[in-house]
Design a protein around this motif. Structure first.
Motif, short mmCIF file in Angstrom:
data_model
loop_
_atom_site.label_atom_id
_atom_site.label_comp_id
_atom_site.label_asym_id
_atom_site.label_seq_id
_atom_site.Cartn_x
_atom_site.Cartn_y
_atom_site.Cartn_z
N LYS A 1 0.84 -1.21 0.00
CA LYS A 1 0.00 0.00 0.00
C LYS A 1 0.87 1.26 0.00
O LYS A 1 0.66 2.18 -0.79
CB LYS A 1 -0.92 -0.02 1.23
N LEU A 2 1.88 1.29 0.86
CA LEU A 2 2.77 2.46 0.91
C LEU A 2 3.52 2.62 -0.41
O LEU A 2 3.70 3.72 -0.91
CB LEU A 2 3.78 2.32 2.06
N VAL A 3 3.93 1.50 -0.97
CA VAL A 3 4.72 1.55 -2.20
C VAL A 3 3.86 1.97 -3.38
O VAL A 3 4.29 2.75 -4.24
CB VAL A 3 5.41 0.18 -2.45
N ALA A 4 2.62 1.49 -3.43
CA ALA A 4 1.72 1.88 -4.55
C ALA A 4 1.53 3.40 -4.55
O ALA A 4 1.69 4.05 -5.59
CB ALA A 4 0.37 1.17 -4.42
N ASN A 5 1.23 3.96 -3.40
CA ASN A 5 1.03 5.42 -3.36
C ASN A 5 2.33 6.16 -3.67
O ASN A 5 2.32 7.19 -4.34
CB ASN A 5 0.50 5.85 -1.99
N PHE B 1 0.72 17.51 -6.41
CA PHE B 1 -0.31 16.58 -5.91
C PHE B 1 -0.73 16.97 -4.50
O PHE B 1 0.04 17.53 -3.73
CB PHE B 1 0.16 15.12 -5.98
N GLY B 2 -1.99 16.66 -4.20
CA GLY B 2 -2.50 16.88 -2.84
C GLY B 2 -3.20 15.62 -2.38
O GLY B 2 -2.94 14.53 -2.89
N GLY B 3 -4.11 15.78 -1.42
CA GLY B 3 -4.83 14.62 -0.89
C GLY B 3 -4.23 14.19 0.42
O GLY B 3 -3.06 14.46 0.71
N SER B 4 -5.05 13.47 1.18
CA SER B 4 -4.65 13.14 2.54
C SER B 4 -3.56 12.09 2.60
O SER B 4 -2.96 11.87 3.65
CB SER B 4 -5.86 12.67 3.33
N CYS B 5 -3.28 11.41 1.48
CA CYS B 5 -2.46 10.20 1.61
C CYS B 5 -1.08 10.22 0.96
O CYS B 5 -0.14 9.65 1.53
CB CYS B 5 -3.24 9.00 1.11
N PHE B 6 -0.93 10.82 -0.23
CA PHE B 6 0.36 10.68 -0.91
C PHE B 6 1.53 11.11 -0.02
O PHE B 6 2.45 10.34 0.22
CB PHE B 6 0.36 11.46 -2.22
N ASN C 1 -13.99 16.60 -8.65
CA ASN C 1 -15.03 15.67 -8.22
C ASN C 1 -14.95 15.24 -6.76
O ASN C 1 -15.35 14.13 -6.41
CB ASN C 1 -15.07 14.42 -9.13
N THR C 2 -14.38 16.09 -5.94
CA THR C 2 -14.40 15.83 -4.50
C THR C 2 -14.49 17.17 -3.77
O THR C 2 -14.12 18.21 -4.34
CB THR C 2 -13.14 15.06 -4.04
N SER C 3 -14.99 17.11 -2.54
CA SER C 3 -15.00 18.33 -1.72
C SER C 3 -13.79 18.32 -0.78
O SER C 3 -13.59 19.24 -0.01
CB SER C 3 -16.29 18.36 -0.89
N ASP C 4 -12.98 17.27 -0.86
CA ASP C 4 -11.85 17.10 0.06
C ASP C 4 -10.74 18.12 -0.25
O ASP C 4 -10.34 18.26 -1.41
CB ASP C 4 -11.31 15.66 -0.11
N THR C 5 -10.25 18.76 0.78
CA THR C 5 -9.19 19.75 0.57
C THR C 5 -7.92 19.39 1.35
O THR C 5 -7.01 20.21 1.45
CB THR C 5 -9.67 21.15 1.03
N ARG C 6 -7.86 18.18 1.88
CA ARG C 6 -6.69 17.82 2.68
C ARG C 6 -5.42 17.85 1.83
O ARG C 6 -5.38 17.26 0.76
CB ARG C 6 -6.89 16.44 3.33
#
Ligand code: NAD
Ligand code: UGA
Length: 464
Positions: A222-226, A274-279, A343-348
């Motif tokens: 999972k960590l490697v895919a991201n 890039f943004g998002g809570s995970c990358f 297509n998301t409201s996420d701003t993390r």
């Protein structure tokens, strides 16, 4: 009326971006199971019970409505949920630690550990615990260790089953995933637990897409895919800087290299970052793991991806500054898009946040526009009070503006009436396309000063 009998009771702890959609899909595909989603946030659970869901995700409301109240339930009663379920999915948040050992890199496991202790305290029967959250390698083993401390003679099997959905396409990703990864201990009871989870997904996913492994391979994958996905974006973004210097076009370069089937054409869109809570969180988690095991060179290699991402948003604001005669103080800049992707409201961790902060440092008058993320933007930027303006309508946001900066690739921005926008703006009117989604030549013809990413700018006012 007697209560309906279900084949199995499944519980999910954590009703967020992963827990809600994943369990809605399981409930929809498996009417024979009772699926309950619990969370400590009462207002979130209340929202899941209405048509105003706590997250925006295309197709989610229809999916939830298809099974809510039939075999899909939302509740704040974590203890009851634990007691009555045989399989417990855990999708609580695992943010980057902000304090103590590993601060800024390692995952903060406090929410995760709390669920382990709740399960230990409340359980009255054997259970399979499914890791859906993204976690450092060997967390499954640590969790099993905590759970095995019970004096009730209960058996807990911990299975790693990381989620690979992307926001904005979550429903499609859950319905037709490239793969589902299920990692368990390779003992008799571990393999039995693995099979129980395989059986759930086999209700709608072809067996060939169900991959099994040991727990550590699953957690690490999972960590490697991201990290690999983010690496592609940082790679193309680094090249975008070079393209601007040598009059190459990053879209042409991406197209040319993407045709090589070994490279592939996905995830090569140069952007403001890039943004998002995970990358970022997951790369830093990988970096921390490498450092923990003394692999300093490997850690530095992966950390470079985050550095290039910061560089790209800094570069975007530097381009704005330089183009606008080295001052943006009091200039009205309409930021089109604040969500971390369309297509998301996420701003993390959205790149728009770092861009806004940098523009504010230069005392610009920032107006934020977004079709879905204004509420989150206001929350993220609450420290600026009334110094930032919010305007959902892009035409109003750009009225009287000196510049438009595109931060999110919403389709809406591709089809605006740019003649009208130009007419209503201060001149020279600038467009900074941080997503390369607009027709730059057409904008130039209208009269705009156009600054794409990774392409030479199209400018009317050339310096001598
Ligand atoms: P989120 O913040 O949207 O949801 C997590 C929820 O867990 C919150 O509502 C929180 O209140 C709840 N929670 C925390 N502690 C709890 C407890 N002890 N008991 C009950 N509820 C509790 O987070 P998310 O985006 O859904 O991410 C969850 C995990 O999944 C993270 O590890 C993330 O890395 C991973 N992940 C996220 C995505 C994504 O697209 N967001 C995709 C794949 C994996
Ligand atoms: C990402 C992964 O794609 C999922 O597989 C993973 O499950 C998830 O992280 C997670 O673990 O949370 P997500 O962050 O929702 O999903 O969205 P992506 O589509 O991956 O986009 C991430 C960021 O990269 C966005 O800001 C997007 O605009 C940007 N991006 C993406 C680019 O700048 N260029 C591209 O070519 C692609």
């Amino acid at each position: 009326m007697a209560e309906k009998k279900f084949e199995r009771n499944l519980l999910c702890i954590g009703a967020g971006y992963v827990g809600g959609p994943t369990m809605a899909m399981i409930a929809h595909k498996c009417p024979q199971y009772k699926v309950t989603v619990v969370d400590v946030m009462a207002e979130k659970i209340a929202a899941w019970q209405t048509d105003d869901l706590p997250i925006y995700e295309p197709g989610l409301l229809e999916l939830v409505k298809s099974c809510r109240g039939k075999n899909l339930f939302f509740s704040t009663d974590v203890e009851k949920g634990i007691k009555e379920s045989e399989v417990i999915f855990i999708s609580v948040n695992t943010p980057t630690k902000t304090f103590g050992e590993g601060a800024g890199k390692s995952a903060d496991l406090q929410y995760w550990e709390k669920t382990a202790r709740d399960i230990l305290r409340v359980s009255e029967s054997d259970k399979i615990i499914v890791e859906r959250s993204t976690l450092p390698v060997k967390t499954a083993i640590a969790m099993e260790r905590i759970l095995s401390l019970n004096e009730k003679g209960l058996n807990f099997e911990v299975v790693s089953n990381p989620e690979f959905l992307a926001e904005g396409t979550a429903i499609r990703d859950l319905e037709k995933p490239d793969r589902v990864l299920i990692g368990s201990k390779e003992t008799e009871s571990g393999l039995k637990a693995r099979q129980a989870i395989v059986d759930i997904y086999a209700n709608w996913i072809p067996k060939s897409n169900l991959i099994t492994s040991n727990q550590m391979s699953s957690e690490l994958s999972k960590l490697v895919a991201n990290s690999f996905l983010a690496q592609r974006i940082s790679s193309i973004n680094s090249i975008s800087a070079l393209c601007e210097k040598v009059d190459a076009d990053v879209r042409e370069v991406a197209n040319a290299i993407g045709k090589d089937s070994r490279i592939g054409d996905k995830f090569l869109n140069a952007s403001v970052g890039f943004g998002g809570s995970c990358f970022k969180k997951d790369i830093l988690n990988l970096v921390y793991l490498c450092e923990t095991y003394g692999l300093q060179d490997v850690a530095e290699y992966w950390e470079g991806i985050v550095k290039i991402n910061d560089y790209q948003s800094t570069r975007f604001v530097q381009t704005i500054m330089k183009a606008m005669f080295n001052t943006i103080t009091n200039k009205r800049i309409a930021l089109f898009g604040f969500a971390f992707k369309a297509n998301t409201s996420d701003t993390r961790e959205t790149a728009a946040l770092s861009v806004t902060k940098k523009l504010m440092m230069e005392k610009a008058h920032v107006v934020i526009s977004d079709p879905k993320a204004i509420k989150n933007a206001k929350n993220d930027l609450k420290d600026y009070g009334d110094d930032i303006e919010y305007e959902e309508d892009p035409y109003k946001a750009a009225k009287g503006a000196h510049a438009i900066a595109i931060a999110t690739e919403w389709d809406l921005y591709k089809t605006l009436d740019y003649e009208k926008l130009y007419h209503d703006m201060e001149k020279p009117a600038f467009i900074f396309d941080g997503r390369n989604i607009l027709d730059h030549e057409k904008l130039f013809e209208i009269g705009f000063e156009v600054h794409p990413i990774g392409r030479p700018p199209l400018i009317h006012f050339k310096e001598n």
